[in-house]
Design an enzyme around this catalytic site. Structure first.
Site, mmCIF file in Angstrom:
data_model
loop_
_atom_site.group_PDB
_atom_site.id
_atom_site.type_symbol
_atom_site.label_atom_id
_atom_site.label_comp_id
_atom_site.label_asym_id
_atom_site.label_seq_id
_atom_site.Cartn_x
_atom_site.Cartn_y
_atom_site.Cartn_z
ATOM 1 N N GLU A 39 0.877 -1.171 0.000
ATOM 2 C CA GLU A 39 0.000 0.000 0.000
ATOM 3 C C GLU A 39 0.919 1.226 0.000
ATOM 4 O OE1 GLU A 39 -2.756 0.286 3.263
ATOM 5 O OE2 GLU A 39 -3.551 2.183 2.502
ATOM 6 N N ARG A 82 4.805 -12.550 9.839
ATOM 7 C CA ARG A 82 5.466 -11.265 9.603
ATOM 8 C C ARG A 82 6.898 -11.334 10.093
ATOM 9 N NH1 ARG A 82 1.541 -7.474 8.690
ATOM 10 N NH2 ARG A 82 2.815 -5.622 8.882
ATOM 11 N N LYS A 101 4.075 0.763 9.629
ATOM 12 C CA LYS A 101 4.247 2.030 8.926
ATOM 13 C C LYS A 101 3.625 3.181 9.706
ATOM 14 C CE LYS A 101 2.920 0.203 4.965
ATOM 15 N NZ LYS A 101 2.433 0.042 3.595
HETATM 16 P P1 ATP Z 1 2.508 -2.156 8.023
HETATM 17 O O1 ATP Z 1 1.777 -2.902 9.084
HETATM 18 O O2 ATP Z 1 3.964 -2.010 8.258
HETATM 19 O O3 ATP Z 1 1.870 -0.891 7.642
HETATM 20 P P2 ATP Z 1 1.305 -3.472 5.851
HETATM 21 O O4 ATP Z 1 1.080 -4.941 5.892
HETATM 22 O O5 ATP Z 1 0.124 -2.610 6.017
HETATM 23 O O6 ATP Z 1 2.477 -3.126 6.798
HETATM 24 P P3 ATP Z 1 1.586 -3.324 3.054
HETATM 25 O O7 ATP Z 1 2.102 -2.213 2.247
HETATM 26 O O8 ATP Z 1 0.149 -3.639 2.990
HETATM 27 O O9 ATP Z 1 2.015 -3.047 4.532
HETATM 28 O O10 ATP Z 1 2.440 -4.637 2.788
HETATM 29 C C1 ATP Z 1 2.815 -5.087 1.518
HETATM 30 C C2 ATP Z 1 3.155 -6.536 1.587
HETATM 31 O O11 ATP Z 1 4.234 -6.736 2.489
HETATM 32 C C3 ATP Z 1 1.988 -7.349 2.122
HETATM 33 O O12 ATP Z 1 1.916 -8.554 1.405
HETATM 34 C C4 ATP Z 1 2.346 -7.576 3.552
HETATM 35 O O13 ATP Z 1 1.769 -8.747 4.028
HETATM 36 C C5 ATP Z 1 3.874 -7.646 3.490
HETATM 37 N N1 ATP Z 1 4.459 -7.230 4.763
HETATM 38 C C6 ATP Z 1 4.237 -6.089 5.432
HETATM 39 N N2 ATP Z 1 4.901 -6.062 6.599
HETATM 40 C C7 ATP Z 1 5.566 -7.244 6.667
HETATM 41 C C8 ATP Z 1 6.437 -7.840 7.623
HETATM 42 N N3 ATP Z 1 6.747 -7.217 8.757
HETATM 43 N N4 ATP Z 1 6.931 -9.060 7.358
HETATM 44 C C9 ATP Z 1 6.628 -9.690 6.219
HETATM 45 N N5 ATP Z 1 5.824 -9.193 5.274
HETATM 46 C C10 ATP Z 1 5.290 -7.987 5.488
HETATM 47 MG MG MG Z 2 -1.527 -3.317 4.547
#
Ligand code: ATP
Ligand code: MG
Length: 582
Positions: A58, A285, A295
């Site tokens: 995102e 994660r 984020k």
């Molecule tokens: P955050 O919680 O940091 O905002 P998010 O999951 O909302 O992270 P996205 O931009 O939606 O962030 O994530 C993009 C991809 O990266 C998704 O497939 C998500 O599952 C993966 N991802 C995000 N954070 C992690 C993490 N800590 N470990 C592994 N994969 C991750």
């Molecule tokens: Mg997300």
């Protein structure tokens, strides 16, 4: 005490190294569980040419080391199976998304060394998603609800009690269609109406209790502008986007496991059996000790000025790590060594540090710089004389060649490397004793001069003219216990050095229910010092990485100017943290 701490450091490093090595060989030996799933699918008849993956960020912030796990996993699968991997921006929330983030994410993925097949945006599917929503309404599978979000939440029930139907659940198709079009045309205020899937308010999985598909958001989208004022929810968008792109394996993190029923339900509503039906699978994660990874929290650190931007070298972002001096290879190796897991776990930041040390040990040129200088005067060395001595650039890399470093009567050494008197275990410079200056001569401390506060300002030494390193004389081979790094005063390049430490004092800053993560900020995470470096560093350019001998790895910061270079400490050679823990 000193020795025992060193041994702890050593043991810790060895453990980490062994673990990394184990994981890497393990990786060679066996497949991770995601690969096993794919292998099973191939055995069951899925053609390898149908494999397709995606990384779906995102664009609401910068990528962090956790995302790197997902990037390495998805793009790694692409490489392993010769399959395309799309970079798909999941941009369904205009309130938080920006072009700046899109650009930064593309830059980071490329920098990590991966090549996507296509760059795609969920927002490109807004019309298709809308059309499918209309289809669902027509089939009696979606309805417009106009209760408050609080009421909707109350009716959801709980994991142990069933939900309650909305009073608007049984509107006619015509009424739903008309209301949905009005929502789209901007006739209603934000929060007044939502479109919900009509599934089952008694379903054991709460995500299946009539989830919201669309909400009204009167916000300008970074790509679609003001074309839309209703935006699809994540669940509705994600599976359908995978389906549109014909992604075979949609890999996401564990918190989406309970969404899988809904993912499947949504895909099944539009699924054409001649096409591929994507499959969601989840992995844990990637968490990292001594930092936060969400984020939202990273944005807080940026907005509240606790760090100097997303690429602050203390941030666990890819851009922060890059600026800190990390290499793409070290981050990829870390991802591999930390592995893909089915259960939540926390990777030790020491493993990340091991990976960068390991890489830079092979590749970073060695140079000398003195961070906390005290002057040495070699009393028997000729005035005004300069010798240009040979110094090997990297003992780990024969191709790296050598350079010349200037030696003269006045030098800087580290203040900590001198003591007037010290016990036998102090193998550095003390009065009446000898040490070798790296790539140069053996010197002996004869006396020192102090200022009014009793601080040593000059150390007077003599040198053994026959002891020059590499000169082939017997004296040049003479072994003395300590070797010190040094810089010639007359030739020194004045530099600024940013010494970074962990941003949090606490291993798991997120893990305290009653305390905000910011309470654990380490107030000493950045110290800036003026230092002196050998003149070869004059030609260094931004992001060049070096080993400052005996000190650690350092990298040129973009804040460097023509008059002064700024270096970031990537990682010390030895782990100072264990010392502080005690
Ligand atoms: P955050 O919680 O940091 O905002 P998010 O999951 O909302 O992270 P996205 O931009 O939606 O962030 O994530 C993009 C991809 O990266 C998704 O497939 C998500 O599952 C993966 N991802 C995000 N954070 C992690 C993490 N800590 N470990 C592994 N994969 C991750
Ligand atoms: Mg997300």
């Amino acid at each position: 005490m000193f020795l025992s701490v060193r041994m702890v450091d050593l043991r810790k490093n060895l453990n980490n190294f062994a673990r990394a090595l184990f994981n890497m060989t393990e990786e060679k030996r066996s497949l991770n569980f995601i690969e096993q799933i794919i292998e099973e699918d191939l055995v069951e008849g899925l053609p390898q040419s149908s494999l397709r993956f995606r990384f779906p960020p995102e664009p609401n912030g910068y990528l962090h080391i956790g995302h790197a796990a997902s990037i390495c996993l998805n793009f790694g699968l692409g490489l392993r199976y010769g399959a395309p991997v799309n970079l798909r921006f999941d941009d369904t929330n205009p309130a938080k998304e920006e072009q700046e983030y899109v650009d930064a994410i593309m830059n980071d993925v490329k920098w990590l060394g991966f090549q996507w097949d296509k760059v795609l945006f969920s927002s490109d599917y807004f019309q298709q998603l809308f059309d499918w929503a209309v289809q669902l309404i027509k089939e009696g599978k979606a309805y417009v609800d106009q209760q408050s979000s609080d009421d909707i939440a109350l009716q959801k029930g709980s994991p142990t009690t069933a939900g309650t139907d909305s009073p608007f659940r049984n509107r006619s198709v015509e009424e739903n269609l008309s209301l949905f079009y009005k929502m789209k045309d901007g006739a209603f205020e934000e929060g007044s109406h939502v479109l919900r899937a009509k599934i089952d308010m008694q379903h054991v999985n709460m995500h299946m209790r009539d989830p919201i598909m669309y909400r009204i958001l009167k916000k300008t989208h970074h790509r679609t502008g003001d074309d839309w004022c209703i935006y699809p929810m994540y669940d509705w968008t994600h599976g359908e986007s995978d389906y549109i792109e014909q992604v075979s394996h949609s890999i996401c993190t564990l918190e989406f496991k309970s969404h899988r029923d809904l993912y499947d339900w949504y895909v099944d509503q539009v699924y054409d059996k001649s096409l591929l039906r994507p499959k969601q699978r989840e992995f844990a994660r990637r968490n990292l000790s001594y930092t936060v990874m969400s984020k939202r929290k990273l944005l807080q650190l940026v907005e509240e000025g606790i760090v100097h931007g997303w690429d602050d070298p203390r941030m666990p972002t890819i851009s922060g790590l890059r600026r800190r001096g990390y290499t793409p290879k070290a981050i990829r190796n870390f991802s591999e060594a930390a592995g893909i897991s089915k259960r939540d776990n926390v990777a030790d930041v020491a493993l990340l540090e091991h990976c960068i040390k390991d890489d830079l040990n092979q590749t970073a040129p060695r140079v000398m710089a003195v961070l906390n200088p005290v002057k040495v005067i070699i009393t028997n060395y000729p005035e005004e004389s300069t010798e240009w001595l040979d110094a090997e650039n990297n003992p780990e890399d024969e191709q790296a060649g050598s350079r010349k470093i200037p030696f003269s009567k006045e030098l800087y050494i580290e203040r900590e490397d001198f003591r007037e008197v010290a016990n036998k275990k102090f193998f550095r410079l003390k009065l009446g004793k000898e040490v070798r200056l790296k790539n140069a001569y053996i010197i002996k401390a004869e006396s020192c001069v102090k200022d009014a506060q009793g601080e040593v300002v000059e150390i007077h030494c003599t040198y053994d003219p026959l002891s020059r390193s590499g000169s082939g004389t017997e004296e040049s081979m003479r072994k003395v216990k300590g070797t010190l790094h040094w810089v010639s005063v007359a030739h020194a390049e004045k530099i600024a050095v940013r010494l970074y430490d962990r941003l949090f004092r606490e291993e798991d800053p997120d893990g305290h229910k009653d305390k905000d993560f910011k309470e654990f900020i380490n107030p000493d995470s950045l110290t800036v010092v003026e230092a002196y470096a050998e003149p070869s560093l004059q030609t260094a350019t931004v992001l060049d990485r070096f080993q400052f001998q005996r000190l650690g790895y350092f990298c040129v910061d973009p804040d460097s100017t023509d008059t002064q270079k700024v270096f970031n400490r990537t990682v010390p050679l030895r782990d100072g943290w264990a010392k502080k823990d005690r």
